[in-house]
Design an enzyme around this catalytic site. Structure first.
Site, PDB file in Angstrom:
ATOM      1  CG  HIS A   1     -59.312   8.072 149.461  1.00  0.00           C
ATOM      2  ND1 HIS A   1     -60.118   8.352 150.647  1.00  0.00           N
ATOM      3  CD2 HIS A   1     -58.432   7.127 149.779  1.00  0.00           C
ATOM      4  CE1 HIS A   1     -59.820   7.430 151.461  1.00  0.00           C
ATOM      5  NE2 HIS A   1     -58.736   6.907 151.019  1.00  0.00           N
TER       6      HIS A   1
ATOM      7  NE  ARG B   1     -56.950   9.303 155.840  1.00  0.00           N
ATOM      8  CZ  ARG B   1     -57.715   8.258 155.231  1.00  0.00           C
ATOM      9  NH1 ARG B   1     -57.220   7.685 154.367  1.00  0.00           N
ATOM     10  NH2 ARG B   1     -58.958   8.029 155.508  1.00  0.00           N
TER      11      ARG B   1
HETATM   12  N1   CP Z   1     -55.237   5.001 152.621  1.00  0.00           N
HETATM   13  C1   CP Z   1     -56.497   4.384 152.908  1.00  0.00           C
HETATM   14  O1   CP Z   1     -57.686   4.872 152.802  1.00  0.00           O
HETATM   15  O2   CP Z   1     -56.454   3.158 153.463  1.00  0.00           O
HETATM   16  P1   CP Z   1     -57.647   2.323 153.836  1.00  0.00           P
HETATM   17  O3   CP Z   1     -57.961   1.820 152.693  1.00  0.00           O
HETATM   18  O4   CP Z   1     -56.800   1.312 154.989  1.00  0.00           O
HETATM   19  O5   CP Z   1     -58.584   2.858 154.591  1.00  0.00           O
HETATM   20  N1  NVA Z   2     -57.052   3.289 144.917  1.00  0.00           N
HETATM   21  C1  NVA Z   2     -56.933   2.401 146.136  1.00  0.00           C
HETATM   22  C2  NVA Z   2     -56.817   3.192 147.431  1.00  0.00           C
HETATM   23  C3  NVA Z   2     -57.044   2.524 148.652  1.00  0.00           C
HETATM   24  C4  NVA Z   2     -56.830   3.554 149.847  1.00  0.00           C
HETATM   25  C5  NVA Z   2     -58.397   1.984 146.092  1.00  0.00           C
HETATM   26  O1  NVA Z   2     -59.442   2.311 145.909  1.00  0.00           O
HETATM   27  O2  NVA Z   2     -58.505   0.817 146.466  1.00  0.00           O
END
Ligand code: CP
Ligand code: NVA
Length: 304
Positions: A128, A292
């Site tokens: 991510h 973000r």
């Molecule tokens: N932190 C993040 O990526 O949140 P979302 O899943 O809401 O995009």
């Molecule tokens: N680790 C979490 C992050 C969400 C933003 C997921 O993948 O669901």
């Protein structure tokens, strides 16, 4: 040559630092009337739900003068069996860039391989990276430096942890991860971050079992959900394994007095973090979510 952003490793340390400076400028309104995306359309293809990633990118694209087109698997032919390669080729003919959120990281890699436009990873099961850039910005804003910051990541060695490890390694953050056995971050990520021969690596990454040991003297405490999207079947087993890994008042006592607490969100209040910490004076969680937007815009400017 197009540049993709599939993992944090796609940016050098210098590029990350430049992007953080630009995001801080954008937040303070510098060049806020610049519209580098005028006449450009950016796609967002999301296989999983999203609040922050989707909305911050859609708003950011609008603020930069571009058009955002949201594509859900149910509404495009990919969901009916058109191949990733064909979709990537077709969309490259219309769009100037695309943000993808997928279950499997290899789907994003495959898309990137067949597209001629920049591809941004908006979350996969492994990485991510957009979140990690916003996390760095938040630490920099609150602590005025990244080098030698001690960051305790308490919880699951998941996609968020993997990208944060890369971000820490690149910027000189000392990252201590406390997780139960069997829930360590990705081994390839750890190996790459720990490679002393890579001149881009500046930070130390350590894995421990005891959350108190990780939290000890921490400048930043970070957590994420115990059960990520797509892992719902494992929820019962995981919650039992992680019950001692909660961010709460007791754990914060081991950290520095001015520790900041981060969470990428969404949070399961009462599980990985208590309400009083999320809403308390040490929390920088909602600055982090706002960041973000600013880091997303800086990334779009850089790649497109
Ligand atoms: N932190 C993040 O990526 O949140 P979302 O899943 O809401 O995009
Ligand atoms: N680790 C979490 C992050 C969400 C933003 C997921 O993948 O669901």
């Amino acid at each position: 040559m197009k540049r993709d952003f599939l993992t944090i490793w796609d940016l050098s340390r210098i590029e990350i630092e430049g992007m953080l400076r630009r995001a801080i400028d954008l937040k303070s309104g510098v060049d806020s009337n610049k519209c580098p995306l005028i006449g450009k359309s950016i796609g967002l293809f999301f296989e999983k739900p999203s609040t922050r990633t989707r909305v911050s990118f859609e708003v950011g694209i609008y603020q930069l003068g571009g058009q955002a087109i949201y594509l859900s698997p149910k509404e495009i032919q990919l969901g009916r069996g058109e191949t990733i390669a064909d979709t990537a080729r077709v969309l490259s003919g219309y769009l100037s860039g695309i943000i993808l959120r997928t279950y499997s990281h290899s789907s994003i890699e495959e898309f990137a391989m067949h597209s001629t436009i920049p591809v941004i990873n908006g979350l996969s099961d492994l990485h991510h990276p957009c979140q990690a850039i916003a996390d760095l910005m938040t630490i920099l804003e609150k602590k005025r430096r990244l080098k030698d910051i001690r960051l305790a990541y308490i919880g699951d060695g998941n996609n968020v942890a993997n990208s944060l490890i890369g971000a820490a390694a690149r910027t000189g953050i000392e990252m201590v991860i406390a997780c139960p056995k069997g829930f360590e971050p990705n081994q390839d990520v750890l190996k790459r971050a720990g490679n002393k021969e890579d001149a881009e690596n500046a930070g130390e990454i350590i894995i421990v079992r005891d959350p108190k040991e990780a939290a000890s003297r921490a400048d930043v405490i970070y957590t994420d959900v115990w059960v990520s999207m797509g892992q719902e079947k494992e929820a019962g087993k995981k919650k039992a394994k992680f019950k001692n890994y909660q961010i709460n008042k007791q754990l914060l006592q081991y950290a520095k007095k001015d520790v900041i607490v981060l969470h990428c969100l969404p949070a399961y209040r009462g599980q990985e973090i208590t309400d009083d910490i999320m809403d308390g004076p040490n929390s920088a969680i909602f600055n982090q979510s706002e960041n973000r937007l600013h880091t997303g815009k800086a990334l779009l400017e850089f790649l497109l």
